[in-house]
Motif scaffolding. Structure first.
Motif, PDB file in Angstrom:
ATOM      1  N   ASP A  81     -15.002  -4.979  21.607  1.00 11.17           N
ATOM      2  CA  ASP A  81     -14.711  -4.867  20.184  1.00 11.17           C
ATOM      3  C   ASP A  81     -15.339  -6.030  19.411  1.00 11.17           C
ATOM      4  O   ASP A  81     -15.590  -7.117  19.951  1.00 11.17           O
ATOM      5  CB  ASP A  81     -13.197  -4.836  19.959  1.00 11.17           C
ATOM      6  N   VAL A  82     -15.561  -5.800  18.123  1.00 13.83           N
ATOM      7  CA  VAL A  82     -16.361  -6.713  17.310  1.00 13.83           C
ATOM      8  C   VAL A  82     -15.830  -8.139  17.326  1.00 13.83           C
ATOM      9  O   VAL A  82     -16.584  -9.100  17.554  1.00 13.83           O
ATOM     10  CB  VAL A  82     -16.443  -6.189  15.860  1.00 13.83           C
ATOM     11  N   LEU A  83     -14.518  -8.332  17.090  1.00 11.18           N
ATOM     12  CA  LEU A  83     -13.975  -9.684  17.012  1.00 11.18           C
ATOM     13  C   LEU A  83     -14.089 -10.405  18.351  1.00 11.18           C
ATOM     14  O   LEU A  83     -14.331 -11.621  18.396  1.00 11.18           O
ATOM     15  CB  LEU A  83     -12.517  -9.645  16.559  1.00 11.18           C
ATOM     16  N   ILE A  84     -13.906  -9.670  19.434  1.00 10.89           N
ATOM     17  CA  ILE A  84     -13.979 -10.291  20.750  1.00 10.89           C
ATOM     18  C   ILE A  84     -15.410 -10.741  21.044  1.00 10.89           C
ATOM     19  O   ILE A  84     -15.647 -11.868  21.499  1.00 10.89           O
ATOM     20  CB  ILE A  84     -13.484  -9.305  21.830  1.00 10.89           C
ATOM     21  N   GLU A  85     -16.368  -9.885  20.778  1.00  8.68           N
ATOM     22  CA  GLU A  85     -17.761 -10.249  21.046  1.00  8.68           C
ATOM     23  C   GLU A  85     -18.249 -11.344  20.097  1.00  8.68           C
ATOM     24  O   GLU A  85     -19.036 -12.214  20.483  1.00  8.68           O
ATOM     25  CB  GLU A  85     -18.655  -9.012  20.952  1.00  8.68           C
ATOM     26  N   ARG A  86     -17.776 -11.319  18.868  1.00 11.30           N
ATOM     27  CA  ARG A  86     -18.150 -12.376  17.922  1.00 11.30           C
ATOM     28  C   ARG A  86     -17.612 -13.728  18.395  1.00 11.30           C
ATOM     29  O   ARG A  86     -18.291 -14.759  18.292  1.00 11.30           O
ATOM     30  CB  ARG A  86     -17.600 -12.032  16.538  1.00 11.30           C
ATOM     31  N   THR A  87     -16.396 -13.709  18.931  1.00 13.03           N
ATOM     32  CA  THR A  87     -15.810 -14.944  19.467  1.00 13.03           C
ATOM     33  C   THR A  87     -16.591 -15.424  20.687  1.00 13.03           C
ATOM     34  O   THR A  87     -16.819 -16.629  20.857  1.00 13.03           O
ATOM     35  CB  THR A  87     -14.337 -14.710  19.836  1.00 13.03           C
ATOM     36  N   ALA A  88     -17.004 -14.489  21.538  1.00 15.31           N
ATOM     37  CA  ALA A  88     -17.807 -14.852  22.704  1.00 15.31           C
ATOM     38  C   ALA A  88     -19.145 -15.447  22.280  1.00 15.31           C
ATOM     39  O   ALA A  88     -19.598 -16.459  22.837  1.00 15.31           O
ATOM     40  CB  ALA A  88     -18.026 -13.629  23.583  1.00 15.31           C
ATOM     41  N   ASP A  89     -19.793 -14.838  21.276  1.00 15.93           N
ATOM     42  CA  ASP A  89     -21.063 -15.365  20.772  1.00 15.93           C
ATOM     43  C   ASP A  89     -20.889 -16.798  20.268  1.00 15.93           C
ATOM     44  O   ASP A  89     -21.725 -17.680  20.541  1.00 15.93           O
ATOM     45  CB  ASP A  89     -21.593 -14.486  19.633  1.00 15.93           C
ATOM     46  N   ALA A  90     -19.818 -17.027  19.517  1.00 15.03           N
ATOM     47  CA  ALA A  90     -19.577 -18.363  18.966  1.00 15.03           C
ATOM     48  C   ALA A  90     -19.354 -19.376  20.087  1.00 15.03           C
ATOM     49  O   ALA A  90     -19.822 -20.522  20.012  1.00 15.03           O
ATOM     50  CB  ALA A  90     -18.376 -18.329  18.023  1.00 15.03           C
TER      51      ALA A  90
ATOM     52  N   ILE B  35     -28.839 -15.949  29.845  1.00 17.07           N
ATOM     53  CA  ILE B  35     -27.697 -15.146  30.313  1.00 17.07           C
ATOM     54  C   ILE B  35     -28.200 -13.806  30.849  1.00 17.07           C
ATOM     55  O   ILE B  35     -28.895 -13.064  30.144  1.00 17.07           O
ATOM     56  CB  ILE B  35     -26.686 -14.938  29.175  1.00 17.07           C
ATOM     57  N   VAL B  36     -27.832 -13.495  32.088  1.00 17.14           N
ATOM     58  CA  VAL B  36     -28.247 -12.226  32.713  1.00 17.14           C
ATOM     59  C   VAL B  36     -27.064 -11.281  32.924  1.00 17.14           C
ATOM     60  O   VAL B  36     -27.265 -10.077  33.109  1.00 17.14           O
ATOM     61  CB  VAL B  36     -28.977 -12.477  34.051  1.00 17.14           C
ATOM     62  N   ILE B  37     -25.865 -11.805  32.929  1.00 14.13           N
ATOM     63  CA  ILE B  37     -24.644 -11.001  33.067  1.00 14.13           C
ATOM     64  C   ILE B  37     -23.635 -11.502  32.047  1.00 14.13           C
ATOM     65  O   ILE B  37     -23.463 -12.713  31.864  1.00 14.13           O
ATOM     66  CB  ILE B  37     -24.039 -11.136  34.487  1.00 14.13           C
ATOM     67  N   ARG B  38     -22.949 -10.593  31.378  1.00  9.51           N
ATOM     68  CA  ARG B  38     -21.919 -10.977  30.411  1.00  9.51           C
ATOM     69  C   ARG B  38     -20.789  -9.956  30.451  1.00  9.51           C
ATOM     70  O   ARG B  38     -21.032  -8.750  30.433  1.00  9.51           O
ATOM     71  CB  ARG B  38     -22.517 -11.050  29.010  1.00  9.51           C
ATOM     72  N   GLN B  39     -19.569 -10.443  30.534  1.00 10.82           N
ATOM     73  CA  GLN B  39     -18.387  -9.577  30.518  1.00 10.82           C
ATOM     74  C   GLN B  39     -17.296 -10.293  29.746  1.00 10.82           C
ATOM     75  O   GLN B  39     -17.051 -11.490  29.967  1.00 10.82           O
ATOM     76  CB  GLN B  39     -17.900  -9.296  31.951  1.00 10.82           C
TER      77      GLN B  39
END
Length: 550
Positions: free
Chosen positions: A430-439, A457-461
């Motif tokens: 979801d958007v907020l979760i991925e935005r937090t991960a990006d930050a 980065i080759v793997i992201r979860q």
């Protein structure tokens, strides 16, 4: 033979099942997911293996004692490595973008004292006194509080406890942040001593200073790592449970804990032990009879039980698995409770080495109070920037990543709220979760000086609060359980036996003594004490028992 059903195959469920089977119970364990482990899970992708939960191995004495109860030892079960350095602290860059010096916490108490002295002259002497107090408090906690089932008031009236009451009262009534601030001036040193509150599910301003004892563990004793990660611990607990005779059913979702009325009652709440007839209590006495559960094919089963232990989230147990008349902690009770934080977890497989990061790293923001206000305040929001934790187990364990790659586990504490969303693979959450991960990724890159981190980065979860709610039935999507505030610690935390139903017990992070893997092991022992009728305040004395472990 006592027929016992354990609900939940997390650390607490496995530990309880193993102890009770070792005691001679006939034990079934029901785990709703396709494998045991609970929050101490594992993710494997393309040669990477990530622990998806606990990663700090603290309180080694608790592990030693638990394994001894099962007739084995930590040395036989785990390959432990002591980390050097223990961890590193990265501070938020200045407004002009200049990165402050990092603080590396070394292995060894003398080296830690020297490190503090270099940062703040005169602090070594203060830290020595602080750690001595922390060690004494840890000793008191283990002897009189952590292993105490609180079934006898006399357990707290022992001379040593009474002599320590003035000091204990000060530690209970003083917030941890104020206790630290009275002794140390440098903001980073204050953060190092205050951050353990996060591992207890609260903020330094809400945690009692009693929890300064945590600093004796990482600063005094050092930090260890079990090779294979905490997933190896899960495997060892599962093996020990099976060897003891536990029948483990995975894909088994508990639907209902069944009970029946009985003609007598026993008060099994805090400071219990007094038998009262139902006519005097005005309530029907109930006892457990079994558990209804459903397998992956949708077929329902019923397991008859003399005893039931729920290692599931206490809120789920009380509000979903029990009928209204059997609830010790109904929905209205939870409305007055304080949850620990939620989390965004980010598992990253990174190409190339990352010498900038040791096994454990902490990233601290300048505005400490604002960070915690975002998580625990009246207007919760995802902190920006956030104080985050990063684990690089590949620094110690080459098996968790392919050659010339690194394994990163990133934890971003956020408010406990499933509405914030769920995670997913490779940016699909979801958007907020991925935005937090990006930050968080950008923050690590900037603060630690790894400008090309994102490109490598080759793997992201990712995992978010909605995942915790769905996968673990976690109250409010929290990652830990109820926060360790004063009113939710020790005898004030929900205890390990139902107040309403005889033969029903609770284990795990959402009950006593609290959050964390060592606490989950102790909760299993508290259940054993309750069943035995052991009212002692300290660890169970190891004694010969009938065991199926060969």
């Amino acid at each position: 033979m006592t027929r016992t059903v354990v609900i939940g195959g997390g650390i607490a469920g496995l530990a309880t099942a193993a102890l009770l089977a070792h005691e001679g119970h006939e034990v079934q364990l029901l785990e709703q997911r396709d494998r045991v482990g609970g929050r101490a899970g594992s993710l494997e992708r393309d040669g990477f293996r990530f622990d998806t939960g606990p990663s700090w191995y603290l309180m080694p004495g608790v592990f030693d004692h638990f394994f001894e109860l099962l007739g084995t030892s930590t040395a036989e079960q785990l390959d432990l490595r002591t980390l050097s350095p223990a961890y590193r602290v990265f501070s938020e860059p200045n407004l002009d973008g200049v990165r402050p010096d990092t603080l590396t916490v070394p292995l060894g108490s003398e080296q830690v004292l020297e490190t503090f002295e270099d940062v703040e002259p005169g602090s070594a002497r203060k830290l020595a006194t602080y750690l001595a107090s922390a060690r004494h408090t840890t000793d008191m906690a283990e002897r009189f509080f952590l292993y105490n089932p609180f079934t006898r008031l006399q357990g707290l009236l022992q001379p040593e406890v009474l002599r320590s009451l003035p000091k204990l009262a000060q530690l209970l009534l003083t917030p941890l942040d104020k206790y630290v601030a009275r002794r140390f001036q440098h903001p980073v040193l204050r953060q190092v001593l205050g951050y353990p509150a996060v591992f207890l599910g609260t903020s330094p301003s809400d945690a009692p200073a009693m929890y300064h004892l945590m600093s004796a563990l990482d600063l005094g004793d050092g930090v260890q790592y079990p090779m294979g990660g905490f997933w190896e611990l899960v495997g060892r607990l599962e093996d020990l449970a099976v060897q003891a005779g536990v029948r483990i059913h995975t894909g088994a979702e508990a639907l209902k804990i069944t009970t029946r009325a009985v003609s007598r009652t026993k008060k099994v709440g805090r400071f219990d032990g007094v038998k009262l007839p139902a006519a005097l209590t005005g309530k029907d006495s109930r006892e457990v009879t079994g558990v209804t559960w459903r397998d992956t094919s949708g077929n329902e089963h019923y397991s008859v039980a003399d005893l039931v232990v729920s290692g599931a989230d206490l809120h789920h147990t009380e509000t979903q698995l029990l009928g209204v008349r059997d609830r010790s902690y109904p929905g209205s009770w939870w409305q007055r409770r304080t949850s620990g934080p939620g989390a965004v977890l980010v598992m990253l497989g990174v190409k190339g080495k990352l010498p900038e990061l040791p096994h454990h790293s902490l990233f601290f923001t300048r505005d400490w109070e604002a960070n915690f206000a975002s998580i625990f305040g009246e207007n919760p929001a995802i902190p920006d920037p956030a104080s985050i934790y990063v684990c690089k187990p590949s620094a110690t364990d080459p098996a968790v990543a392919p050659t010339d790659h690194e394994n990163l586990f990133v934890l971003v504490p956020i408010p406990a709220d499933p509405a914030l969303g769920a995670g997913g693979p490779d940016g699909a959450g979801d958007v907020l979760i991925e935005r937090t991960a990006d930050a968080a990724i950008d923050q690590i890159a900037q603060w630690a000086g790894i400008p090309d981190l994102r490109e490598r980065i080759v793997i992201r979860q990712t995992t978010g609060p909605a995942d915790f709610a769905r996968d673990y039935n976690s109250w409010r999507g929290g990652m830990l359980g109820p926060a360790h505030t004063l009113g939710q610690s020790a005898m004030f935390r929900p205890q390990n036996a139902s107040k309403r139903v005889q033969g029903l017990y609770y284990a795990g992070a959402t009950t006593a003594p609290g959050v964390g893997v060592p606490m989950c092991l102790i909760s299993a022992e508290l259940v054993l004490k309750r069943i035995r009728g052991d009212h002692s305040t300290g660890p169970v004395t190891v004694r010969p028992v009938t065991s199926r472990i060969g």
